[in-house]
Design a protein around this motif. Sequence first.
Motif, PDB file in Angstrom:
ATOM      1  N   SER A  94       0.827  -1.204   0.000  1.00  0.00           N
ATOM      2  CA  SER A  94       0.000   0.000   0.000  1.00  0.00           C
ATOM      3  C   SER A  94       0.864   1.258   0.000  1.00  0.00           C
ATOM      4  O   SER A  94       0.935   1.997   0.982  1.00  0.00           O
ATOM      5  N   LYS A  99      -1.423   2.332  -4.687  1.00  0.00           N
ATOM      6  CA  LYS A  99      -2.849   2.598  -4.464  1.00  0.00           C
ATOM      7  C   LYS A  99      -3.519   3.042  -5.759  1.00  0.00           C
ATOM      8  O   LYS A  99      -4.657   2.665  -6.046  1.00  0.00           O
ATOM      9  N   VAL A 114      -9.643  -2.805  -1.749  1.00  0.00           N
ATOM     10  CA  VAL A 114      -9.348  -2.457  -0.353  1.00  0.00           C
ATOM     11  C   VAL A 114      -7.913  -1.964  -0.296  1.00  0.00           C
ATOM     12  O   VAL A 114      -6.998  -2.663  -0.750  1.00  0.00           O
ATOM     13  N   ALA A 117      -4.939  -2.080   4.005  1.00  0.00           N
ATOM     14  CA  ALA A 117      -5.371  -3.222   4.814  1.00  0.00           C
ATOM     15  C   ALA A 117      -4.236  -3.629   5.759  1.00  0.00           C
ATOM     16  O   ALA A 117      -3.055  -3.516   5.434  1.00  0.00           O
ATOM     17  N   VAL A 120      -5.274  -9.902   5.595  1.00  0.00           N
ATOM     18  CA  VAL A 120      -6.161 -10.442   4.561  1.00  0.00           C
ATOM     19  C   VAL A 120      -6.233 -11.947   4.731  1.00  0.00           C
ATOM     20  O   VAL A 120      -5.240 -12.591   5.085  1.00  0.00           O
ATOM     21  N   THR A 130     -10.746  -8.688   4.692  1.00  0.00           N
ATOM     22  CA  THR A 130      -9.603  -7.856   5.071  1.00  0.00           C
ATOM     23  C   THR A 130      -9.814  -7.260   6.455  1.00  0.00           C
ATOM     24  O   THR A 130     -10.933  -7.165   6.952  1.00  0.00           O
ATOM     25  N   GLN A 132      -8.768  -3.827   8.735  1.00  0.00           N
ATOM     26  CA  GLN A 132      -8.235  -2.462   8.736  1.00  0.00           C
ATOM     27  C   GLN A 132      -8.334  -1.895  10.137  1.00  0.00           C
ATOM     28  O   GLN A 132      -9.235  -2.251  10.904  1.00  0.00           O
ATOM     29  N   GLY A 143     -13.825  -6.477   6.860  1.00  0.00           N
ATOM     30  CA  GLY A 143     -14.718  -6.301   5.732  1.00  0.00           C
ATOM     31  C   GLY A 143     -14.576  -7.439   4.737  1.00  0.00           C
ATOM     32  O   GLY A 143     -13.479  -7.989   4.563  1.00  0.00           O
ATOM     33  N   VAL A 145     -15.060  -8.745   0.789  1.00  0.00           N
ATOM     34  CA  VAL A 145     -15.264  -8.377  -0.616  1.00  0.00           C
ATOM     35  C   VAL A 145     -16.379  -9.255  -1.157  1.00  0.00           C
ATOM     36  O   VAL A 145     -16.281 -10.483  -1.124  1.00  0.00           O
ATOM     37  N   ALA A 150     -10.823  -9.573  -6.161  1.00  0.00           N
ATOM     38  CA  ALA A 150     -10.421  -8.606  -5.141  1.00  0.00           C
ATOM     39  C   ALA A 150      -9.034  -8.068  -5.454  1.00  0.00           C
ATOM     40  O   ALA A 150      -8.151  -8.812  -5.906  1.00  0.00           O
ATOM     41  N   VAL A 152      -6.223  -5.985  -3.250  1.00  0.00           N
ATOM     42  CA  VAL A 152      -5.958  -5.581  -1.863  1.00  0.00           C
ATOM     43  C   VAL A 152      -4.559  -5.006  -1.761  1.00  0.00           C
ATOM     44  O   VAL A 152      -3.580  -5.642  -2.176  1.00  0.00           O
TER      45      VAL A 152
END
Length: 326
Positions: A94, A99, A114, A117, A120, A130, A132, A143, A145, A150, A152
């Motif tokens: 990330s 992103k 997502v 995260a 996962v 995931t 968070q 959460g 998906v 997905a 992530v």
Amino acid sequence: MTGSTVLVLVDHHDGTLRGPALELLTAARGLGEVHVAWLGDGLDGALGLLGEHGAAVVHQVRLDGPEARLAPGVAQILEQVAGAVGATTVLLSSTFENKEVAARLALATGAGLVVDAAGVERGVDGRVVTVQQAFAATWTLRGEVTVEKAVVALKPNAVPVVPAPTPTTPQVQVHDVAVPADLLGVRVVGRTERAGSDRPELGEAQIVVTGGRGTDGDFSVVEDLADALGGAVGATRVATDEGWISHDAQIGQTGVTISPKLYIGAGVSGAVHHRGGMQSSGTIVAVNSDPEAPIFEIADFGVVGDLFTVLPQAAAEIRRLRAADA
């Protein structure tokens, strides 16, 4: 989900793996068969390490021009490789760049997205779930998906690196993916390499020492403590706006988002802008002469004192202890 294929984008610098790469592979093993997307050259030296962490197949993509390394190009490459191998889940680190890649890829493939995260896994029905964290990790959100695919993006330092129980010898498949520059809407006309540093990258570092207004422009003790700990140096927006340190070091909503295991804020008030970029750190230590500074509200440990007295003592003690252990 039996038979699932997970495609992991492994970031590297001229063949040297970036810090979060093995964290992604560790997380990916719990989701299905691990395939790696490797962009560019330099794979030979890293292939063994990828196998030790469970990569079954490495898809080496030969890049057609510098534009292919930009976010729109990487998204197109991942879309084509994921489609070719039937991957239903794509994992990335990330970072700011990734992103954007993740968002473009999710839009193009109809996948659930997502970012940031902290974990996962597969849910009971095989869908991607995931984790968070928010508000200085005082809240944890899980959460699911709800679509088949997905994308992530995992925060650096979110997953401990664990080698695979049984190392693999990855297959290597070479891909030639054309990324037309006119479709990207941008053309690279030059590149300037940033000056190197022995310190870790700010966004990936496990330890970050940050200076704020309280340094009054003197970052020498902040840098010395960071070097003693083997960490990175960060700064608040005030410090970078004043020109005390490069904007590359800025942490916050308009700067770098970090999630180190240890964050030390020296002379940092804890303004909302800055907290938005560091509040998911594992352990937060605040050093500030103002006992009413907001950062103490989220700190795990606080020291009310002059940073120019506290930080040199801490650095000296760390070096003494390490010398004694050597």
